[in-house]
Enzyme design. Sequence first.
Site, PDB file in Angstrom:
ATOM      1  N   HIS A 307       0.861  -1.184  -0.135  1.00 38.75           N
ATOM      2  CA  HIS A 307       0.044  -0.015  -0.018  1.00 38.75           C
ATOM      3  C   HIS A 307       0.707   1.019  -0.073  1.00 38.75           C
ATOM      4  CE1 HIS A 307      -2.906   2.839   1.038  1.00 38.75           C
ATOM      5  NE2 HIS A 307      -3.916   1.999   0.713  1.00 38.75           N
ATOM      6  N   ASP A 364      -7.786  -5.661   0.014  1.00 33.30           N
ATOM      7  CA  ASP A 364      -8.460  -6.341  -0.911  1.00 33.30           C
ATOM      8  C   ASP A 364      -8.047  -7.610  -0.725  1.00 33.30           C
ATOM      9  OD1 ASP A 364      -9.666  -4.234  -2.497  1.00 33.30           O
ATOM     10  OD2 ASP A 364      -7.809  -3.856  -3.209  1.00 33.30           O
TER      11      ASP A 364
HETATM   12  N1  ACO Z   1       3.977  -7.434  -4.853  1.00 31.45           N
HETATM   13  C1  ACO Z   1       5.454  -7.678  -4.930  1.00 31.45           C
HETATM   14  N2  ACO Z   1       6.238  -6.687  -4.851  1.00 31.45           N
HETATM   15  C2  ACO Z   1       5.604  -5.552  -4.593  1.00 31.45           C
HETATM   16  C3  ACO Z   1       4.236  -5.339  -4.408  1.00 31.45           C
HETATM   17  C4  ACO Z   1       3.504  -6.657  -4.556  1.00 31.45           C
HETATM   18  N3  ACO Z   1       2.107  -6.488  -4.381  1.00 31.45           N
HETATM   19  N4  ACO Z   1       3.857  -4.043  -4.066  1.00 31.45           N
HETATM   20  C5  ACO Z   1       5.081  -3.379  -3.973  1.00 31.45           C
HETATM   21  N5  ACO Z   1       5.951  -4.135  -4.299  1.00 31.45           N
HETATM   22  C6  ACO Z   1       7.391  -3.929  -4.438  1.00 31.45           C
HETATM   23  C7  ACO Z   1       7.847  -2.872  -5.446  1.00 31.45           C
HETATM   24  O1  ACO Z   1       8.165  -3.655  -6.715  1.00 31.45           O
HETATM   25  C8  ACO Z   1       9.051  -2.132  -5.061  1.00 31.45           C
HETATM   26  O2  ACO Z   1      10.234  -3.169  -4.884  1.00 31.45           O
HETATM   27  P1  ACO Z   1      11.689  -2.412  -5.242  1.00 31.45           P
HETATM   28  O3  ACO Z   1      11.831  -1.530  -4.319  1.00 31.45           O
HETATM   29  O4  ACO Z   1      12.524  -3.779  -5.515  1.00 31.45           O
HETATM   30  O5  ACO Z   1      11.447  -1.514  -6.562  1.00 31.45           O
HETATM   31  C9  ACO Z   1       8.650  -1.994  -3.443  1.00 31.45           C
HETATM   32  O6  ACO Z   1       7.718  -3.181  -3.131  1.00 31.45           O
HETATM   33  C10 ACO Z   1       8.112  -0.770  -3.277  1.00 31.45           C
HETATM   34  O7  ACO Z   1       6.800  -0.733  -3.861  1.00 31.45           O
HETATM   35  P2  ACO Z   1       6.148   0.356  -4.984  1.00 31.45           P
HETATM   36  O8  ACO Z   1       5.963   0.202  -6.272  1.00 31.45           O
HETATM   37  O9  ACO Z   1       6.910   1.684  -4.746  1.00 31.45           O
HETATM   38  O10 ACO Z   1       4.768   0.874  -4.056  1.00 31.45           O
HETATM   39  P3  ACO Z   1       3.734   1.670  -4.697  1.00 31.45           P
HETATM   40  O11 ACO Z   1       3.428   2.656  -3.278  1.00 31.45           O
HETATM   41  O12 ACO Z   1       4.029   2.427  -5.856  1.00 31.45           O
HETATM   42  O13 ACO Z   1       2.407   1.150  -5.029  1.00 31.45           O
HETATM   43  C11 ACO Z   1       0.485  -0.594  -4.738  1.00 31.45           C
HETATM   44  C12 ACO Z   1       1.652   0.525  -4.128  1.00 31.45           C
HETATM   45  C13 ACO Z   1       0.122  -0.027  -6.380  1.00 31.45           C
HETATM   46  C14 ACO Z   1      -0.592  -0.986  -3.936  1.00 31.45           C
HETATM   47  C15 ACO Z   1       1.624  -1.759  -4.771  1.00 31.45           C
HETATM   48  O14 ACO Z   1       1.856  -2.426  -3.601  1.00 31.45           O
HETATM   49  C16 ACO Z   1       0.688  -2.803  -5.471  1.00 31.45           C
HETATM   50  O15 ACO Z   1       0.982  -2.964  -6.780  1.00 31.45           O
HETATM   51  N6  ACO Z   1      -0.006  -3.949  -4.700  1.00 31.45           N
HETATM   52  C17 ACO Z   1      -0.481  -4.901  -5.426  1.00 31.45           C
HETATM   53  C18 ACO Z   1      -2.012  -4.363  -6.110  1.00 31.45           C
HETATM   54  C19 ACO Z   1      -2.857  -4.116  -4.903  1.00 31.45           C
HETATM   55  O16 ACO Z   1      -2.865  -4.877  -4.054  1.00 31.45           O
HETATM   56  N7  ACO Z   1      -3.604  -3.072  -5.061  1.00 31.45           N
HETATM   57  C20 ACO Z   1      -4.781  -2.596  -3.998  1.00 31.45           C
HETATM   58  C21 ACO Z   1      -4.080  -1.487  -3.301  1.00 31.45           C
HETATM   59  S1  ACO Z   1      -5.229  -0.933  -2.258  1.00 31.45           S
HETATM   60  C22 ACO Z   1      -6.389  -0.323  -2.768  1.00 31.45           C
HETATM   61  O17 ACO Z   1      -6.548   0.423  -3.865  1.00 31.45           O
HETATM   62  C23 ACO Z   1      -7.700  -0.616  -1.925  1.00 31.45           C
END
Ligand code: ACO
Length: 429
Positions: A307, A364
Amino acid sequence: MGDTAKLELDGTAYELPVVVGTEGEHAVDISKLRAQSGYITLDDGYGNTGSCESAITFIDGDAGILRYRGYPIEQLAEKSTFVEAAQLLIWGELPTPAQRDHFSALLAENSAIPSDMLRHFGAFPAHAHPMAIMSGMINALQGHDLPGIHIESDGEFELAAASLLSKVRTIAAAAYKAHKSEPIVWPRYDLGFAENFLHMMFTQPYREHVPSAEAARALNMMLVLHADHEQNCSTSTVRMVASSQANLYASAAAGVCALWGPLHGGANAAVIEMLEEIRASGASVTEYVARVKSKEAGAPKLMGFGHRVYRNFDPRAKIIKKAADDLLDRMHVTDPLLDLARELEAAALADDYFVSRKLYPNVDFYSGIILRALGIPLDMFTVMFAIGRLPGWIANWKEMYDNPAQRIYRPRQIYVGSGQRDWVPSEER
Ligand code: ACO
């Protein structure tokens, strides 16, 4: 920290006001920086940008705190109805019994879709996604609800808010029925918000569906948990659209579209798809987690994890995980996907990849398990999120509408394309 921050650029010092929120969050106000220095700030994805001051919802992502208008989400999830939470978000206070009765009556009176809108459902192709139908129908509704394009008074706003909240639920159920080529079911005056939705979804011409108290309670709680979440992607979209003084319906329809994506509201369906894929592939949880961690081209993300704001835990996920357990127990349902979800969560939480990146289950991760137990089909999952998030969109729209100093949202950019060049005739390219 003092009242101002100092920034030095090209040898010139600038004093920037520091803004402090109710809960002690600090922000540097850079709104005059460009006019004073020629510099803008760059924050791709807005991870460090406050786009507004808002009095609606407070989140402390490190401490796992979520409050609507000051009330902790744990209390609201346990004690409030969705309609009460909506009134709280939109008008700022828990409603008195008289205010609650008044608004409930408005919701009931405005629950049916105008009959000439029904033909729109038939105009969508059979495979149309319910989110596409939802956003289209919200815009269509505006023409029915408002005499002009704009809301002109508090009374008109209240009616529009009630109509949207109530009819979006009816539209969702009708979209499902149209998709299944079943007759659309009308709302009932005597049922509460959640019961009425389940009634419209599952009643057949030959069999009235009477939702169980457990199902209605679980759905009500799900909707309360989704009702607002400060400046998330869809709410920011609603505010962006509203900032041009677009009407409430156009702004809410845009919110539906933003919510649809798998990184936002679409994640609730993506989680179930992921769990089903793991089960069908026969892969172990360890193997799947290893694929996620590999980050190779085409490697999946762990959907329902991570998140932007919560870096410790998502308080909604805690509540929803327990609710999923309770609901399945009470309904005497077993769902192998719940066991798989638990296994996946445990594996991720014990893995340094997720721990070091502060990735935890979000709302979720378990919400889909509840929706499945309620009989909601997968392509309706994000629609359920939209019904739930509507009060937050309406509250944010109103906050802007009530602010006479509101300006249009218009971020800037740093251009990194080619420099000026001259047009070339096609035969010379
Ligand atoms: N699975 C694997 N790796 C992940 C995930 C994940 N779900 N989420 C983040 N990461 C990793 C990224 O690749 C990044 O890795 P790095 O540092 O090696 O580059 C690190 O964790 C930081 O992640 P960001 O991409 O900077 O996180 P951001 O804040 O941009 O994105 C998001 C947040 C979109 C929710 C992301 O965690 C994601 O895609 N999660 C899966 C989709 C999801 O569950 N969305 C629902 C969100 S809640 C809502 O809207 C109700």
